[in-house]
Write a protein that holds these residues in place. Structure first.
Motif, PDB file in Angstrom:
ATOM      1  N   PHE A 169       0.801  -1.222   0.000  1.00  0.00           N
ATOM      2  CA  PHE A 169       0.000   0.000   0.000  1.00  0.00           C
ATOM      3  C   PHE A 169       0.839   1.279   0.000  1.00  0.00           C
ATOM      4  CE2 PHE A 169      -2.290  -3.010   2.999  1.00  0.00           C
ATOM      5  CZ  PHE A 169      -2.955  -3.688   1.998  1.00  0.00           C
ATOM      6  N   HIS A 170       1.822   1.375   0.891  1.00  0.00           N
ATOM      7  CA  HIS A 170       2.708   2.536   0.977  1.00  0.00           C
ATOM      8  C   HIS A 170       1.957   3.860   1.150  1.00  0.00           C
ATOM      9  CE1 HIS A 170       6.246   0.203   0.515  1.00  0.00           C
ATOM     10  NE2 HIS A 170       6.066  -0.093  -0.763  1.00  0.00           N
ATOM     11  N   LEU A 171       0.930   3.836   1.981  1.00  0.00           N
ATOM     12  CA  LEU A 171       0.270   5.082   2.363  1.00  0.00           C
ATOM     13  C   LEU A 171       1.064   5.728   3.490  1.00  0.00           C
ATOM     14  CD1 LEU A 171      -3.415   3.783   2.421  1.00  0.00           C
ATOM     15  CD2 LEU A 171      -2.280   5.050   0.585  1.00  0.00           C
ATOM     16  N   PHE A 172       0.980   7.049   3.591  1.00  0.00           N
ATOM     17  CA  PHE A 172       1.670   7.758   4.664  1.00  0.00           C
ATOM     18  C   PHE A 172       0.901   7.561   5.964  1.00  0.00           C
ATOM     19  CE2 PHE A 172       2.777  10.277   0.826  1.00  0.00           C
ATOM     20  CZ  PHE A 172       4.142  10.047   0.838  1.00  0.00           C
ATOM     21  N   PRO A 173       1.506   6.914   6.979  1.00  0.00           N
ATOM     22  CA  PRO A 173       0.739   6.542   8.171  1.00  0.00           C
ATOM     23  C   PRO A 173       0.281   7.720   9.025  1.00  0.00           C
ATOM     24  CG  PRO A 173       3.082   6.076   8.474  1.00  0.00           C
ATOM     25  CD  PRO A 173       2.893   6.433   7.024  1.00  0.00           C
ATOM     26  N   LEU A 174       0.984   8.851   8.952  1.00  0.00           N
ATOM     27  CA  LEU A 174       0.625  10.008   9.777  1.00  0.00           C
ATOM     28  C   LEU A 174      -0.220  11.024   9.029  1.00  0.00           C
ATOM     29  CD1 LEU A 174       3.967  10.541  11.742  1.00  0.00           C
ATOM     30  CD2 LEU A 174       1.961   9.185  12.372  1.00  0.00           C
ATOM     31  N   MET A 175      -0.672  10.653   7.838  1.00  0.00           N
ATOM     32  CA  MET A 175      -1.624  11.472   7.084  1.00  0.00           C
ATOM     33  C   MET A 175      -2.966  10.754   7.050  1.00  0.00           C
ATOM     34  SD  MET A 175       0.380  12.837   3.711  1.00  0.00           S
ATOM     35  CE  MET A 175       1.767  13.978   3.794  1.00  0.00           C
ATOM     36  N   THR A 176      -4.048  11.513   7.065  1.00  0.00           N
ATOM     37  CA  THR A 176      -5.355  10.904   6.895  1.00  0.00           C
ATOM     38  C   THR A 176      -5.499  10.385   5.460  1.00  0.00           C
ATOM     39  OG1 THR A 176      -6.433  12.943   6.167  1.00  0.00           O
ATOM     40  CG2 THR A 176      -6.354  12.527   8.554  1.00  0.00           C
ATOM     41  N   VAL A 177      -6.545   9.623   5.253  1.00  0.00           N
ATOM     42  CA  VAL A 177      -6.837   9.130   3.902  1.00  0.00           C
ATOM     43  C   VAL A 177      -6.945  10.298   2.927  1.00  0.00           C
ATOM     44  CG1 VAL A 177      -8.682   8.097   2.522  1.00  0.00           C
ATOM     45  CG2 VAL A 177      -7.899   6.973   4.621  1.00  0.00           C
ATOM     46  N   MET A 178      -7.696  11.328   3.304  1.00  0.00           N
ATOM     47  CA  MET A 178      -7.848  12.502   2.446  1.00  0.00           C
ATOM     48  C   MET A 178      -6.498  13.146   2.155  1.00  0.00           C
ATOM     49  SD  MET A 178      -9.651  14.723   0.750  1.00  0.00           S
ATOM     50  CE  MET A 178     -11.368  14.426   1.188  1.00  0.00           C
ATOM     51  N   GLU A 179      -5.666  13.305   3.169  1.00  0.00           N
ATOM     52  CA  GLU A 179      -4.354  13.932   2.981  1.00  0.00           C
ATOM     53  C   GLU A 179      -3.459  13.088   2.083  1.00  0.00           C
ATOM     54  OE1 GLU A 179      -4.190  16.302   7.281  1.00  0.00           O
ATOM     55  OE2 GLU A 179      -3.396  14.257   7.096  1.00  0.00           O
ATOM     56  N   ASN A 180      -3.560  11.769   2.182  1.00  0.00           N
ATOM     57  CA  ASN A 180      -2.770  10.885   1.324  1.00  0.00           C
ATOM     58  C   ASN A 180      -3.090  11.110  -0.145  1.00  0.00           C
ATOM     59  OD1 ASN A 180      -0.932   8.428   2.230  1.00  0.00           O
ATOM     60  ND2 ASN A 180      -2.339   8.846   3.929  1.00  0.00           N
ATOM     61  N   VAL A 181      -4.358  11.290  -0.460  1.00  0.00           N
ATOM     62  CA  VAL A 181      -4.766  11.451  -1.851  1.00  0.00           C
ATOM     63  C   VAL A 181      -4.498  12.871  -2.341  1.00  0.00           C
ATOM     64  CG1 VAL A 181      -6.700  11.246  -3.474  1.00  0.00           C
ATOM     65  CG2 VAL A 181      -6.457   9.605  -1.609  1.00  0.00           C
ATOM     66  N   CYS A 182      -4.581  13.842  -1.453  1.00  0.00           N
ATOM     67  CA  CYS A 182      -4.272  15.225  -1.836  1.00  0.00           C
ATOM     68  C   CYS A 182      -2.786  15.425  -2.120  1.00  0.00           C
ATOM     69  CB  CYS A 182      -4.694  16.192  -0.722  1.00  0.00           C
ATOM     70  SG  CYS A 182      -6.468  16.470  -0.587  1.00  0.00           S
ATOM     71  N   PHE A 183      -1.942  14.652  -1.452  1.00  0.00           N
ATOM     72  CA  PHE A 183      -0.500  14.891  -1.501  1.00  0.00           C
ATOM     73  C   PHE A 183       0.068  14.923  -2.917  1.00  0.00           C
ATOM     74  CE2 PHE A 183       3.931  13.350  -1.213  1.00  0.00           C
ATOM     75  CZ  PHE A 183       4.470  14.398  -0.486  1.00  0.00           C
ATOM     76  N   PRO A 184      -0.178  13.928  -3.783  1.00  0.00           N
ATOM     77  CA  PRO A 184       0.401  13.986  -5.134  1.00  0.00           C
ATOM     78  C   PRO A 184      -0.124  15.151  -5.958  1.00  0.00           C
ATOM     79  CG  PRO A 184      -1.071  12.109  -4.929  1.00  0.00           C
ATOM     80  CD  PRO A 184      -0.880  12.648  -3.565  1.00  0.00           C
ATOM     81  N   MET A 185      -1.358  15.586  -5.698  1.00  0.00           N
ATOM     82  CA  MET A 185      -1.875  16.746  -6.414  1.00  0.00           C
ATOM     83  C   MET A 185      -1.133  18.011  -6.009  1.00  0.00           C
ATOM     84  SD  MET A 185      -5.988  16.169  -6.693  1.00  0.00           S
ATOM     85  CE  MET A 185      -6.349  15.249  -5.207  1.00  0.00           C
ATOM     86  N   GLU A 186      -0.849  18.120  -4.719  1.00  0.00           N
ATOM     87  CA  GLU A 186      -0.116  19.300  -4.242  1.00  0.00           C
ATOM     88  C   GLU A 186       1.313  19.307  -4.782  1.00  0.00           C
ATOM     89  OE1 GLU A 186      -0.621  19.300   0.011  1.00  0.00           O
ATOM     90  OE2 GLU A 186      -2.804  19.260  -0.167  1.00  0.00           O
ATOM     91  N   LEU A 187       1.904  18.120  -4.966  1.00  0.00           N
ATOM     92  CA  LEU A 187       3.229  18.046  -5.591  1.00  0.00           C
ATOM     93  C   LEU A 187       3.198  18.580  -7.023  1.00  0.00           C
ATOM     94  CD1 LEU A 187       4.718  14.585  -4.532  1.00  0.00           C
ATOM     95  CD2 LEU A 187       5.381  16.847  -3.705  1.00  0.00           C
ATOM     96  N   CYS A 188       2.044  18.440  -7.665  1.00  0.00           N
ATOM     97  CA  CYS A 188       1.884  18.915  -9.046  1.00  0.00           C
ATOM     98  C   CYS A 188       1.440  20.370  -9.101  1.00  0.00           C
ATOM     99  CB  CYS A 188       0.889  18.037  -9.789  1.00  0.00           C
ATOM    100  SG  CYS A 188       1.487  16.344 -10.083  1.00  0.00           S
TER     101      CYS A 188
END
Length: 220
Positions: free
Chosen positions: A89-108
């Motif tokens: 899975f490699h989800l970020f454990p200290l981020m919520t589900v929402m934050e995990n999915v937002c993260f790559p968008m913010e990188l872009c």
């Protein structure tokens, strides 16, 4: 229409007696799910790394949408053109589900206020509830975490999804759920989905099943 092409690619590890990938030519098309099967040591993982731009072929070219990866900005390619889904899975454990999915968008470069509605839509599309979106990954089941990982893989807008044993930690029901989601992305939204797997159920459900043996890629 092909989107990712292998042009006589080979890869040999330093001091290895034989090539891990040996002279593969193949065209991966939009709108299809590909399963690559084969025994351990056959070259599957090495091939996936070459497709992802994590390694460079010793010989030949990997071509994305008409351009050789050797000529592209690989950081941008990995960020915007391909997405990966892993067994663990490699989800970020200290981020919520929402934050995990937002993260790559913010990188872009997408602002958080714009990323959240898009992330919610992606999570909705894979069956994650609003309540689950505010949880940390550890509070979800394995099947739920893999669905979040798929939603995150879609966040960048990349049209190629590379899966490294994405159902390896799942039971039969959750495996079928992930197969259905990935098939829907390919058939309805024209994604190119390439999965390395030992799971016969995944291979049988794919549009194209390929087998690796001794570094060579063949029709299964």
């Amino acid at each position: 229409m092909s989107i990712l092409n292998l042009e006589n690619i080979s890869y040999r590890y330093k001091n290895a007696q034989r090539a891990a990938v040996a002279g593969i030519t193949y065209a991966f098309e939009e709108g299809k799910v590909y399963a690559i099967v084969g025994p351990s040591g056959s070259g599957k993982s090495t091939l996936l790394s070459l497709l992802a731009g994590l390694d460079h072929p010793t010989e030949g070219n990997v071509v994305f949408d008409g351009d050789s990866l050797a000529e592209l900005n690989l950081d941008r390619y990995r960020r915007e053109c391909i997405s990966m889904i892993f067994q663990a899975f490699h989800l970020f454990p200290l981020m919520t589900v929402m934050e995990n999915v937002c993260f790559p968008m913010e990188l872009c470069g997408i602002y958080p206020k714009d990323a959240r509605p898009r992330a919610k839509a992606l999570l909705d599309s894979v069956g994650i509830t609003k309540e689950q979106m505010d949880r940390f990954p550890s509070k979800l089941s394995g099947g739920e975490r893999q669905r979040v990982a798929i939603a995150r893989s879609l966040a960048s807008g990349a049209k190629i999804i590379l899966g490294d044993e994405p159902t390896g930690n799942l039971d039969g029901a959750n495996t079928q759920n992930i197969i259905d989601i990935l098939s829907g992305l390919a058939h309805e939204k024209r994604y190119c989905v390439i999965i390395v797997t030992h799971d016969i159920e995944v291979a049988e459900a794919a549009d194209v099943a390929l087998r690796m043996k001794d570094g060579e890629l063949r029709n299964s």
